[in-house]
Design an enzyme around this catalytic site. Structure first.
Site, PDB file in Angstrom:
ATOM      1  N   TYR A 184       8.897 -60.396  77.192  1.00 28.37           N
ATOM      2  CA  TYR A 184       7.457 -60.007  76.696  1.00 28.37           C
ATOM      3  C   TYR A 184       6.488 -60.689  76.992  1.00 28.37           C
ATOM      4  CZ  TYR A 184      11.328 -58.505  73.676  1.00 28.37           C
ATOM      5  OH  TYR A 184      12.496 -57.818  73.247  1.00 28.37           O
ATOM      6  N   GLU A 203      22.398 -55.713  72.336  1.00 27.67           N
ATOM      7  CA  GLU A 203      21.075 -55.216  73.212  1.00 27.67           C
ATOM      8  C   GLU A 203      20.016 -56.538  73.222  1.00 27.67           C
ATOM      9  OE1 GLU A 203      20.838 -51.235  70.356  1.00 27.67           O
ATOM     10  OE2 GLU A 203      19.407 -52.891  70.333  1.00 27.67           O
ATOM     11  N   PRO A 204      20.766 -57.556  74.134  1.00 28.08           N
ATOM     12  CA  PRO A 204      19.654 -58.778  74.140  1.00 28.08           C
ATOM     13  C   PRO A 204      18.701 -58.472  74.904  1.00 28.08           C
ATOM     14  CG  PRO A 204      21.809 -58.967  75.427  1.00 28.08           C
ATOM     15  CD  PRO A 204      21.899 -57.716  74.643  1.00 28.08           C
ATOM     16  N   GLY A 205      17.464 -58.819  74.719  1.00 29.75           N
ATOM     17  CA  GLY A 205      16.157 -58.634  75.664  1.00 29.75           C
ATOM     18  C   GLY A 205      15.791 -60.276  76.059  1.00 29.75           C
ATOM     19  N   TYR A 216       1.603 -63.717  68.587  1.00 31.01           N
ATOM     20  CA  TYR A 216       2.645 -64.255  67.558  1.00 31.01           C
ATOM     21  C   TYR A 216       2.631 -65.731  67.144  1.00 31.01           C
ATOM     22  CZ  TYR A 216       5.097 -60.278  69.712  1.00 31.01           C
ATOM     23  OH  TYR A 216       5.297 -58.806  70.116  1.00 31.01           O
ATOM     24  N   ARG A 228       1.470 -63.589  74.117  1.00 28.37           N
ATOM     25  CA  ARG A 228       2.370 -64.110  73.106  1.00 28.37           C
ATOM     26  C   ARG A 228       1.634 -65.207  72.251  1.00 28.37           C
ATOM     27  NH1 ARG A 228       6.816 -65.860  72.992  1.00 28.37           N
ATOM     28  NH2 ARG A 228       7.807 -64.586  71.556  1.00 28.37           N
ATOM     29  N   CYS A 261     -13.222 -63.601  77.817  1.00 32.18           N
ATOM     30  CA  CYS A 261     -14.461 -63.801  76.612  1.00 32.18           C
ATOM     31  C   CYS A 261     -14.211 -63.357  75.262  1.00 32.18           C
ATOM     32  CB  CYS A 261     -15.657 -63.127  77.282  1.00 32.18           C
ATOM     33  SG  CYS A 261     -16.398 -63.856  78.857  1.00 32.18           S
ATOM     34  N   GLU A 262     -13.156 -64.210  74.772  1.00 33.25           N
ATOM     35  CA  GLU A 262     -12.795 -64.225  73.426  1.00 33.25           C
ATOM     36  C   GLU A 262     -11.881 -65.593  73.067  1.00 33.25           C
ATOM     37  OE1 GLU A 262     -11.318 -61.042  71.349  1.00 33.25           O
ATOM     38  OE2 GLU A 262     -11.726 -59.481  72.827  1.00 33.25           O
ATOM     39  N   GLY A 292      18.411 -60.304  68.437  1.00 35.60           N
ATOM     40  CA  GLY A 292      17.785 -61.203  67.639  1.00 35.60           C
ATOM     41  C   GLY A 292      18.474 -62.271  67.992  1.00 35.60           C
TER      42      GLY A 292
END
Ligand code: PLP
Length: 413
Positions: free
Chosen positions: A356, A259-261, A302, A298, A328-329, A218
């Site tokens: 990510y 557990e860092p990403g 998000y 992302r 095409c969106e 986090g």
């Protein structure tokens, strides 16, 4: 990485392309390690899902990291990257008993996050130690609010279910070797995080044979100027001291795990894309790049704000732009963004493209997924090739006989 290096990479490997700076990953790893240097046994398990290219996994392995995995395939990737089984932890959510048993058979650490599977696993394999994922129902609400939210979260075993958990452990005679939490929210207020840690310590006292306490992740990194980031140094100082006191009370030197990403890889990544079209409309200036949410989702998923630079014209006059993709969106990367004047053919560089980003890429609109390049010791190395046309057809079954369509040979590349 300098602009000139990035432009050269785009030139050599084509665009769009992902680039990762090994040195930045290493310095983030070192920063976290030294923040907790007063803890005797610290274990960082890199969260593979953030960026799972095998060369990145090998880089993490070389730094002395362990690996946090959420699927049996990530476990297998980790083993392939040379991690020892005991340095891999499997922390899935909602997976089958069979998948957990498969991971256990490979010898990795098992983390279980619900009572149903815990009871079944403990009944069948009482001899295999298990870590339990606790949901402390604490959520960082900014400005030192401690909201007992997260009651709707699908993750972890509720702190209120500890009596049932203890009953299962006693009846199955299974061995709990670790306590874990990962609330998934950004650690902005260290006191909130420490408050959740107290719940973990309290829970830990119920188990006599622990080896580790895993505080998840986090850690927040800045995405744009002025963003708050987790004060790792302060967290390190406060949590280390509290952890060391707890170990004395507990009577054993436990391992403190994280557990860092995002913290390790986000800032190391750049995504380079070329501007196809500059389109002046009645309301804005669009710059359309040769990419879309098929490569970097992302911002759309998000609302993430990735800093964008025009590295082809870094000294150009600034203007407001809307940066969009070719899907095409509606695929808006940024609106009303002040960027040095953009011409068609310019290369835009997206920051924070390590975590990510590639791992969420798809073939939507039948586009190829981009290549990945590792920048290591001043040298660019290709670590994933750009896809080719046959990759789009791979695994597709052409039902030739059903429709009687005559096809011609198509030249593809
Ligand atoms: C995704 C995940 C992480 C990593 O989170 P970051 O915010 O990228 O650091 C850690 N632990 C678990 C269990 C996860 O699912």
């Amino acid at each position: 990485m300098k602009h000139a290096d990035l432009l050269k990479i785009a030139n050599t490997f084509g665009d769009p392309v992902y680039v990762y700076d090994a040195q930045k990953i290493q310095s983030q790893f070192n920063r976290l390690t030294s923040a907790f240097s007063s803890v005797r046994n610290l274990k960082l398990n890199y969260a593979a899902k953030a960026l799972s290219n095998i060369s990145i996994l090998k880089l993490m392995n070389s730094l002395g990291s362990g690996l946090d995995t959420v699927s049996i395939q990530e476990v297998q990737l980790g083993l392939l990257a040379g991690f020892k089984a005991q340095d891999i932890i499997f922390t899935p959510n909602g997976v089958s008993l069979e998948e957990i048993e498969e991971a256990a058979k490979l010898g990795v650490r098992i983390n279980i996050d619900n009572l149903s599977i815990l009871e079944q696993f403990g009944s069948k394999h009482p001899d295999i130690p298990v870590c339990i994922r606790i949901n402390p129902h604490v959520m960082a609400g900014g400005n030192s609010n401690i909201s007992v939210g997260h009651i709707d979260s699908k993750f972890g075993i509720s702190i209120h279910q500890i009596p049932h958990l203890l009953r299962i452990v006693a009846l199955t005679e299974m061995n709990i070797n670790g306590i874990h939490m990962h609330t998934g929210s950004d650690i902005l207020d260290i006191d909130v995080f420490l408050y959740a840690s107290e719940i973990l310590f309290e829970t830990a006292k119920n188990f006599k044979n622990l080896d580790f306490i895993d505080f998840g992740s986090g850690f927040k990194v800045p995405y744009k100027e002025g963003d708050i980031e987790t004060n790792i140094e302060e967290l390190g100082k406060k949590l280390s001291s509290r952890f060391n006191t707890f170990c004395k009370e507990y009577g054993k030197e436990l391992t403190l795990a994280f557990e860092p990403g995002k913290f390790l890889v986000s800032e190391a990544g750049r995504f380079l894309a070329k501007v196809n079209v500059v389109k002046q409309t009645t309301s804005t200036v669009f710059a359309s790049i040769d990419s879309g949410f098929n490569h970097l989702i992302r911002p759309m998923l998000y609302g993430a704000s990735h800093h964008i630079e025009n590295i082809s014209n870094p000294k150009g006059r600034e203007r407001f732009y809307s940066i969009v993709g070719y899907i095409c969106e509606t695929d808006t990367f940024a609106s009303n963004r002040r960027i040095n004047e953009i011409s068609e053919g310019d290369i835009l560089s997206f920051h924070n493209a390590g975590a990510y980003c590639f791992t969420m890429a798809s073939n939507y609109n039948s586009r190829f997924r981009p290549p990945e390049v590792l920048w290591y010791k001043g040298k660019a190395t290709l670590i994933r090739e750009r896809e080719v046309f046959n990759d789009l057809l791979k695994n597709q079954v052409d039902v030739k006989d059903l429709f009687n369509i005559k096809t011609e040979k198509v030249a593809v590349k």
